[in-house]
Design a protein around this motif. Structure first.
Motif, short mmCIF file in Angstrom:
data_model
loop_
_atom_site.label_atom_id
_atom_site.label_comp_id
_atom_site.label_asym_id
_atom_site.label_seq_id
_atom_site.Cartn_x
_atom_site.Cartn_y
_atom_site.Cartn_z
N VAL A 420 0.84 -1.20 0.00
CA VAL A 420 0.00 0.00 0.00
C VAL A 420 0.88 1.25 0.00
O VAL A 420 0.66 2.19 -0.78
N THR A 421 1.91 1.26 0.84
CA THR A 421 2.78 2.44 0.93
C THR A 421 3.50 2.67 -0.39
O THR A 421 3.54 3.79 -0.90
N PHE A 422 4.03 1.59 -0.97
CA PHE A 422 4.74 1.72 -2.24
C PHE A 422 3.79 2.27 -3.33
O PHE A 422 4.12 3.22 -4.04
N ARG A 454 10.57 -8.30 -1.77
CA ARG A 454 9.66 -8.64 -0.68
C ARG A 454 10.20 -8.10 0.66
O ARG A 454 9.47 -7.54 1.46
N LYS A 455 11.54 -8.26 0.81
CA LYS A 455 12.16 -7.82 2.06
C LYS A 455 11.98 -6.31 2.23
O LYS A 455 11.59 -5.83 3.30
N ASN A 456 12.24 -5.56 1.15
CA ASN A 456 12.11 -4.10 1.24
C ASN A 456 10.65 -3.66 1.42
O ASN A 456 10.37 -2.68 2.10
N LEU A 457 9.73 -4.41 0.80
CA LEU A 457 8.31 -4.07 1.00
C LEU A 457 7.93 -4.26 2.46
O LEU A 457 7.19 -3.46 3.04
N ILE A 458 8.47 -5.32 3.05
CA ILE A 458 8.15 -5.58 4.46
C ILE A 458 8.75 -4.48 5.35
O ILE A 458 8.09 -3.97 6.25
N THR A 459 9.99 -4.05 5.04
CA THR A 459 10.60 -2.94 5.79
C THR A 459 9.73 -1.69 5.68
O THR A 459 9.45 -1.00 6.66
N LEU A 460 9.26 -1.42 4.44
CA LEU A 460 8.41 -0.26 4.20
C LEU A 460 7.10 -0.38 4.99
O LEU A 460 6.62 0.58 5.60
N GLY A 461 6.57 -1.59 5.00
CA GLY A 461 5.32 -1.85 5.72
C GLY A 461 5.48 -1.67 7.22
O GLY A 461 4.63 -1.09 7.89
N GLU A 462 6.61 -2.15 7.74
CA GLU A 462 6.84 -2.02 9.20
C GLU A 462 6.95 -0.55 9.58
O GLU A 462 6.44 -0.13 10.61
N TRP A 463 7.60 0.22 8.70
CA TRP A 463 7.70 1.67 8.94
C TRP A 463 6.29 2.28 8.95
O TRP A 463 5.94 3.03 9.86
N ALA A 464 5.49 1.90 7.96
CA ALA A 464 4.14 2.48 7.85
C ALA A 464 3.29 2.12 9.06
O ALA A 464 2.50 2.92 9.56
N MET A 465 3.48 0.90 9.58
CA MET A 465 2.68 0.47 10.74
C MET A 465 3.04 1.29 11.99
O MET A 465 2.21 1.49 12.87
N ARG A 466 4.30 1.76 12.03
CA ARG A 466 4.72 2.57 13.19
C ARG A 466 4.21 4.01 13.08
O ARG A 466 4.03 4.68 14.06
N CYS A 467 4.02 4.48 11.84
CA CYS A 467 3.60 5.88 11.64
C CYS A 467 2.10 5.97 11.89
O CYS A 467 1.36 5.04 11.60
N HIS A 468 1.71 7.13 12.33
CA HIS A 468 0.27 7.30 12.57
C HIS A 468 -0.46 7.51 11.24
O HIS A 468 -1.24 6.69 10.78
N PRO A 470 1.13 8.79 7.77
CA PRO A 470 2.25 9.43 7.08
C PRO A 470 1.78 10.32 5.92
O PRO A 470 0.91 9.92 5.15
N ILE A 471 2.35 11.52 5.83
CA ILE A 471 1.98 12.41 4.74
C ILE A 471 2.78 12.03 3.48
O ILE A 471 3.76 11.29 3.57
N GLN A 472 2.35 12.56 2.35
CA GLN A 472 2.92 12.16 1.07
C GLN A 472 4.45 12.29 1.02
O GLN A 472 5.13 11.37 0.59
N THR A 473 4.98 13.44 1.50
CA THR A 473 6.45 13.61 1.41
C THR A 473 7.18 12.55 2.22
O THR A 473 8.22 12.05 1.81
N LEU A 474 6.61 12.17 3.35
CA LEU A 474 7.27 11.14 4.17
C LEU A 474 7.25 9.80 3.45
O LEU A 474 8.23 9.05 3.48
N ILE A 475 6.14 9.49 2.83
CA ILE A 475 6.03 8.23 2.08
C ILE A 475 7.07 8.21 0.96
O ILE A 475 7.79 7.23 0.76
N ASP A 476 7.18 9.34 0.24
CA ASP A 476 8.13 9.41 -0.87
C ASP A 476 9.57 9.29 -0.38
O ASP A 476 10.39 8.61 -0.99
N GLU A 477 9.86 9.94 0.77
CA GLU A 477 11.23 9.86 1.32
C GLU A 477 11.56 8.43 1.73
O GLU A 477 12.68 7.96 1.58
#
Ligand SMILES: C[S@@+](CC[C@H](N)C(=O)[O-])C[C@H]1O[C@@H](n2cnc3c(N)ncnc32)[C@H](O)[C@@H]1O
Length: 484
Positions: A420-422, A454-468, A470-477
């Motif tokens: 979803v984040t990607f 898959r590994k990077n998607l999971i890292t991205l997902g774990e980050w997203a789960m921690r964020c309340h 995330p705004i667009q610029t944060l997602i892009d960064e």
């Protein structure tokens, strides 16, 4: 005259007349190299606006012909007086021979190409200029079987007209056509794309940046492109021009190597229209190079087609139903279900007839298939979480959603969030726009994109789960931090 085509004939014959500015631009795209005689094909000529623009260019010294024969095919005989009037006036000062043909172009072209014994053999044309009718071809129609006789497999009259016109060109003959952009990535247009790429070289494409302006007289809301093809020629670089509308005042021109237009090895032969020579993040990044297969995920259109299961739909859930999910149930990170104010059912009965359409309750990534043209983003992805449906064993995904799943089962929580984040990054949206002019997102489009591992998607997902939230610029960064 645009306004003069009555609505019934518009839909019966796919009648939309080209505005003068666009016709002139189209006539200007032919490369001037043919001396001697020209044989021009105008298939679906309407009132002759395109041929007229071609002849105007010749009259003002833009072509070097001695003589031009125009074959203008127009099935609607009520337009013939206008068409004759348009073309006849050039006879007064040009060596032009207009021939008006009232027959169905598809049948005449097929008969000629297949060498039918009693058919008239059409000439090989040096030039073709067309704004073909837009109309679906039904699979059991006479048009469909005629086209098959000459090896053309396609679903709309517009692509049939272009394919037949290419076939009728002589070698190095040139074709300029204005067509909807759907052929560039529509799943049903793959055989047509293959046909075009096999028979001709794409020389130039023009994209109107604003979907609703180029054909403003006719309320046509499609994104339209103008293509210039040369039959049998070697495929070199492609010129891509863009303008907001038919004033062409803000036109931009760029040249691209062909591998930016059709990605080598792409089995779907999507035709990209890059709008900037700079490569986008997705194309540049070696960190985004996995297929969905590599990451063990599939994407499908939501299997519940509501109008086919009408008697099983319920506005609100009860003991015999399961949740039925529509795009309206998702907003940002929030899942709002059941939603009594939604003018869609919230639930569907679970029984022997409906059972096969359900997926087990779990984590999924869903992408809306349709967005409105006002919306900024084309790709809008959301996470489905099982605790949004506490008592549900299974879920119904309606056909207006695309669903990422693992063999019709849910994904891990982090992978669902990662996808979803990607998909919600600006880079993905920009990449999508380079090959799709639709507000519609097909499962095929999503299947063909490249993803992080898959590994990077999971890292991205774990980050997203921690964020309340995330705004667009944060997602892009965050995407950039993966090395993208
Ligand atoms: C989109 S309009 C374009 C007209 C004109 N070329 C222009 O640019 O203004 C397509 C035209 O094709 C004609 N047409 C539709 N089906 C046809 C067919 N099978 N054979 C010949 N003409 C057809 C329609 O009547 C209509 O006038």
């Amino acid at each position: 005259m645009s306004k003069a085509a009555d609505p019934e004939r518009k839909s019966q014959f796919g009648q939309f007349f080209t505005p003068a500015g666009i016709a002139q631009f189209m006539a200007g795209l032919f490369i001037q190299k043919t001396k001697g005689n020209c044989h021009l094909l105008d298939a679906g000529a309407g009132i002759g606006s395109l041929s007229a623009a071609f002849l105007e260019r010749w009259a003002s010294g833009g072509f070097d012909f001695q003589r031009v024969e125009v074959d203008a095919f127009e099935i609607d005989h009520r337009l013939h007086p206008y068409l004759i009037q348009t073309l006849e006036k050039y006879r007064q000062y040009l060596n032009v021979v207009p021939i008006i043909r009232g027959d169905d172009f598809v049948h005449v072209a097929v008969d000629s190409l297949s060498g039918s014994l009693f058919a008239e053999a059409l000439p090989r044309y040096t030039h073709a200029i067309l704004n073909p009718p837009y109309k679906k071809i039904r699979s059991n129609s006479a048009h469909r079987s005629a086209l098959r006789r000459v090896g053309i497999e396609t679903v709309n009259l517009y692509s049939a007209f272009v394919a037949l016109s290419i076939s009728l060109l002589e070698d190095n003959g040139q074709l300029v056509a204005i067509v909807p952009r759907s052929f560039c990535n529509g799943p049903y247009y793959r055989p047509f794309r293959e046909y075009v790429l096999k028979c001709a070289a794409i020389r130039q494409m023009h994209l109107f940046a604003s979907r609703n302006k180029a054909f403003k007289d006719d309320d046509v809301l499609q994104e339209n492109v103008i293509i210039m093809l040369e039959r049998g020629a070697h495929q070199g670089n492609v010129t891509v021009t863009t303008s907001t509308d038919d004033n062409f005042t803000d036109m931009e021109t760029h040249n691209y190597p062909f591998d930016r237009i059709v990605v080598p090895g792409d089995p779907e032969h999507f035709i990209h229209m890059p709008t900037s020579p700079k490569l986008g993040v997705i194309e540049l990044s070696s960190a985004i190079s996995c297929t969905l297969e590599d990451i063990g995920v599939k994407v499908s259109t939501g299997p519940v087609v509501d109008f086919r299961l009408k008697e099983h739909l319920r506005h609100m859930p009860d003991a015999d139903t399961v949740p039925l999910l529509y795009p309206g149930h998702f907003k940002g990170r929030i899942t709002d279900w059941p939603k009594p104010e939604l003018n869609k059912p919230n639930a569907i009965r679970r029984n022997a007839e409906t059972e096969k359409w359900f997926y087990p309750n779990g984590f999924y990534c869903v992408v809306r298939r349709f967005s409105s043209k006002e919306e900024k983003r084309r790709i809008v992805a959301s996470v489905v979480k099982p605790d949004s449906f506490p008592n549900a064993k299974v879920l119904g995904f309606e056909n207006h959603l695309n669903v990422f799943h693992k063999g019709k089962q849910g994904l891990s929580e982090a992978l669902a969030h990662g996808l979803v984040t990607f998909l919600n990054t600006t880079a993905v949206d920009e990449y999508f726009r380079s090959f799709s002019g639709h507000t519609q997102v097909n499962a095929t489009d999503l299947r063909l994109m490249k993803y992080p591992s898959r590994k990077n998607l999971i890292t991205l997902g774990e980050w997203a789960m921690r964020c309340h939230e995330p705004i667009q610029t944060l997602i892009d960064e965050q995407l950039e931090s993966l090395g993208a």
